[in-house]
Design a protein around this motif. Structure first.
Motif, PDB file in Angstrom:
ATOM      1  N   GLU A 178       0.835  -1.209   0.000  1.00 46.04           N
ATOM      2  CA  GLU A 178       0.000   0.000   0.000  1.00 46.04           C
ATOM      3  C   GLU A 178       0.867   1.255   0.000  1.00 46.04           C
ATOM      4  O   GLU A 178       0.554   2.239  -0.667  1.00 46.04           O
ATOM      5  CB  GLU A 178      -0.909  -0.021   1.225  1.00 46.04           C
ATOM      6  N   THR A 179       1.963   1.217   0.729  1.00 46.67           N
ATOM      7  CA  THR A 179       2.843   2.386   0.842  1.00 46.67           C
ATOM      8  C   THR A 179       3.774   2.537  -0.356  1.00 46.67           C
ATOM      9  O   THR A 179       3.957   3.630  -0.880  1.00 46.67           O
ATOM     10  CB  THR A 179       3.689   2.290   2.120  1.00 46.67           C
ATOM     11  N   SER A 180       4.353   1.418  -0.795  1.00 45.45           N
ATOM     12  CA  SER A 180       5.404   1.479  -1.810  1.00 45.45           C
ATOM     13  C   SER A 180       4.936   1.235  -3.239  1.00 45.45           C
ATOM     14  O   SER A 180       5.624   1.621  -4.193  1.00 45.45           O
ATOM     15  CB  SER A 180       6.482   0.447  -1.482  1.00 45.45           C
ATOM     16  N   HIS A 181       3.770   0.595  -3.394  1.00 50.62           N
ATOM     17  CA  HIS A 181       3.281   0.188  -4.720  1.00 50.62           C
ATOM     18  C   HIS A 181       4.309  -0.680  -5.447  1.00 50.62           C
ATOM     19  O   HIS A 181       4.404  -0.656  -6.677  1.00 50.62           O
ATOM     20  CB  HIS A 181       2.936   1.411  -5.582  1.00 50.62           C
ATOM     21  N   SER A 182       5.047  -1.461  -4.689  1.00 48.97           N
ATOM     22  CA  SER A 182       6.066  -2.324  -5.286  1.00 48.97           C
ATOM     23  C   SER A 182       5.976  -3.723  -4.679  1.00 48.97           C
ATOM     24  O   SER A 182       5.301  -3.940  -3.660  1.00 48.97           O
ATOM     25  CB  SER A 182       7.461  -1.752  -5.076  1.00 48.97           C
ATOM     26  N   VAL A 183       6.647  -4.668  -5.314  1.00 51.56           N
ATOM     27  CA  VAL A 183       6.628  -6.052  -4.856  1.00 51.56           C
ATOM     28  C   VAL A 183       7.267  -6.163  -3.475  1.00 51.56           C
ATOM     29  O   VAL A 183       8.301  -5.550  -3.196  1.00 51.56           O
ATOM     30  CB  VAL A 183       7.381  -6.963  -5.845  1.00 51.56           C
ATOM     31  N   VAL A 184       6.637  -6.939  -2.612  1.00 43.71           N
ATOM     32  CA  VAL A 184       7.160  -7.174  -1.265  1.00 43.71           C
ATOM     33  C   VAL A 184       7.379  -8.678  -1.097  1.00 43.71           C
ATOM     34  O   VAL A 184       6.472  -9.472  -1.340  1.00 43.71           O
ATOM     35  CB  VAL A 184       6.188  -6.659  -0.186  1.00 43.71           C
ATOM     36  N   SER A 185       8.578  -9.051  -0.694  1.00 41.98           N
ATOM     37  CA  SER A 185       8.893 -10.466  -0.469  1.00 41.98           C
ATOM     38  C   SER A 185       9.406 -10.629   0.957  1.00 41.98           C
ATOM     39  O   SER A 185      10.312  -9.911   1.384  1.00 41.98           O
ATOM     40  CB  SER A 185       9.957 -10.937  -1.474  1.00 41.98           C
ATOM     41  N   ILE A 186       8.813 -11.551   1.689  1.00 40.61           N
ATOM     42  CA  ILE A 186       9.193 -11.810   3.077  1.00 40.61           C
ATOM     43  C   ILE A 186       9.681 -13.259   3.173  1.00 40.61           C
ATOM     44  O   ILE A 186       8.907 -14.185   2.956  1.00 40.61           O
ATOM     45  CB  ILE A 186       8.002 -11.576   4.025  1.00 40.61           C
ATOM     46  N   PRO A 187      10.944 -13.466   3.483  1.00 45.38           N
ATOM     47  CA  PRO A 187      11.492 -14.826   3.533  1.00 45.38           C
ATOM     48  C   PRO A 187      10.774 -15.744   4.519  1.00 45.38           C
ATOM     49  O   PRO A 187      10.539 -16.911   4.232  1.00 45.38           O
ATOM     50  CB  PRO A 187      12.953 -14.603   3.939  1.00 45.38           C
ATOM     51  N   ASP A 188      10.423 -15.194   5.708  1.00 48.08           N
ATOM     52  CA  ASP A 188       9.754 -16.003   6.724  1.00 48.08           C
ATOM     53  C   ASP A 188       8.831 -15.100   7.531  1.00 48.08           C
ATOM     54  O   ASP A 188       9.295 -14.247   8.295  1.00 48.08           O
ATOM     55  CB  ASP A 188      10.781 -16.675   7.643  1.00 48.08           C
ATOM     56  N   VAL A 189       7.521 -15.270   7.358  1.00 45.69           N
ATOM     57  CA  VAL A 189       6.567 -14.398   8.020  1.00 45.69           C
ATOM     58  C   VAL A 189       6.593 -14.550   9.534  1.00 45.69           C
ATOM     59  O   VAL A 189       6.158 -13.654  10.269  1.00 45.69           O
ATOM     60  CB  VAL A 189       5.136 -14.643   7.500  1.00 45.69           C
ATOM     61  N   ARG A 190       7.123 -15.667  10.025  1.00 51.19           N
ATOM     62  CA  ARG A 190       7.167 -15.878  11.471  1.00 51.19           C
ATOM     63  C   ARG A 190       8.419 -15.285  12.115  1.00 51.19           C
ATOM     64  O   ARG A 190       8.506 -15.230  13.342  1.00 51.19           O
ATOM     65  CB  ARG A 190       7.099 -17.372  11.781  1.00 51.19           C
ATOM     66  N   ALA A 191       9.366 -14.864  11.285  1.00 57.74           N
ATOM     67  CA  ALA A 191      10.618 -14.355  11.828  1.00 57.74           C
ATOM     68  C   ALA A 191      10.589 -12.851  12.068  1.00 57.74           C
ATOM     69  O   ALA A 191      11.490 -12.307  12.707  1.00 57.74           O
ATOM     70  CB  ALA A 191      11.774 -14.688  10.874  1.00 57.74           C
ATOM     71  N   GLU A 192       9.548 -12.175  11.584  1.00 59.47           N
ATOM     72  CA  GLU A 192       9.470 -10.723  11.740  1.00 59.47           C
ATOM     73  C   GLU A 192       8.809 -10.353  13.068  1.00 59.47           C
ATOM     74  O   GLU A 192       7.990 -11.094  13.606  1.00 59.47           O
ATOM     75  CB  GLU A 192       8.700 -10.098  10.581  1.00 59.47           C
ATOM     76  N   ALA A 193       9.165  -9.165  13.557  1.00 60.98           N
ATOM     77  CA  ALA A 193       8.661  -8.710  14.857  1.00 60.98           C
ATOM     78  C   ALA A 193       7.144  -8.607  14.879  1.00 60.98           C
ATOM     79  O   ALA A 193       6.507  -8.850  15.911  1.00 60.98           O
ATOM     80  CB  ALA A 193       9.284  -7.362  15.206  1.00 60.98           C
TER      81      ALA A 193
END
Length: 274
Positions: A178-193
């Motif tokens: 929503e903020t960047s209008h660009s592709v977002v890739s998260i290696p591990d959704v459980r590893a983020e705060a």
């Protein structure tokens, strides 16, 4: 070495996957039938290529049909590299074909929005080699709304239905889109705060959906965000940047396909009303 000996080098599961792939099935079709992840199919195929000493689907078919004799490579490391490069090339060709497929969707659109969305999401999963996916509509102040999903868990589907349209935290993948209008890739959704903060969307994604690696690809009409498709893997295996770049181009074409379907549907409704 005869055909029986050739196939004897493979396990029962490897023979099943090899036969299906050589016959034209995709990773997703094989994975769905065998109830395994597409990434597992790919891992098996890399082993199959190495064991049989082949470097293409045509060569694989030849060995399995008995038309070609198996030839074992002299150096195992070289064989592993060849099998990996061969699979990567075939994956690239598959992605290009998927991109062409959405153009065909646009050409045959007849106002069947659900069919268009199903085709769009199916090809997105193929492009990214993902386990499941969601097509979200974005409406500014109202936030996101799930308008189509494929292969998600029942509990995750129920959660999305209960939410309707919902706002998301800026730290979530959709929030970053929503903020960047660009592709977002998260290696591990459980590893983020944000996962540890018990954010509702991240909880639903990880705990209800069983997701680990995640990518969100924006769907833009000019400079306006109109939606995003999100793809998920159930193991920690980050999405390839090249695949995401192709998926981004695919998303641009998908916007046209979906907008065309909506326009035709409105025109059909107007005509039937007269």
């Amino acid at each position: 070495m005869d055909r029986a000996d050739q196939e004897g080098t493979l396990s029962a599961r490897e023979r099943e996957i090899a036969q299906a792939y050589a016959s034209g099935d995709t990773y997703h079709q094989i994975a769905k039938r065998l109830v395994i992840a597409p990434s597992t199919v790919r891992t098996h195929l890399a082993t199959i290529y190495r064991k049989l000493g082949v470097s293409s689907k045509i060569a694989l078919h030849g060995v399995l049909s008995g038309e070609t004799q198996i030839t074992f490579p002299d150096i195992e490391e070289s064989a592993a590299l060849i099998s990996e490069l061969a699979l990567s090339l075939e994956e690239a060709i598959s992605r290009e074909r998927a991109l062409a497929a959405v153009l065909r969707i646009i050409g045959r659109t007849n106002g069947q929005l659900q069919e268009v969305m199903a085709a769009v999401l199916e090809h997105a999963l193929e492009l990214c080699d993902a386990s499941f996916g969601i097509l979200f509509e974005y409406a500014g102040a109202s936030g996101y709304r799930c308008i189509y999903s494929r292969d998600i868990s029942g509990s995750f589907a129920n959660w999305l239905e209960e939410q309707g349209s919902f706002r998301v935290s800026p730290q979530t993948g959709l929030g970053r889109v929503e903020t960047s209008h660009s592709v977002v890739s998260i290696p591990d959704v459980r590893a983020e705060a944000i996962y540890k903060s018990e954010d509702p969307l991240r909880y639903a994604t990880a705990d209800l959906g069983g997701a680990r690696s995640f990518a969100a690809i924006p769907m833009l009409a000019g400079e306006d965000l109109i939606g995003a498709f999100t793809v998920y893997r159930q193991s920690v295996r980050p999405f390839d940047r090249k695949a995401l770049d192709i998926a981004s181009m695919f998303a641009d074409q998908s916007v046209i396909a979906i907008q065309n379907a909506r326009l035709v549907a409105r025109l059909n409704t107007a005509v039937q009303g007269h």
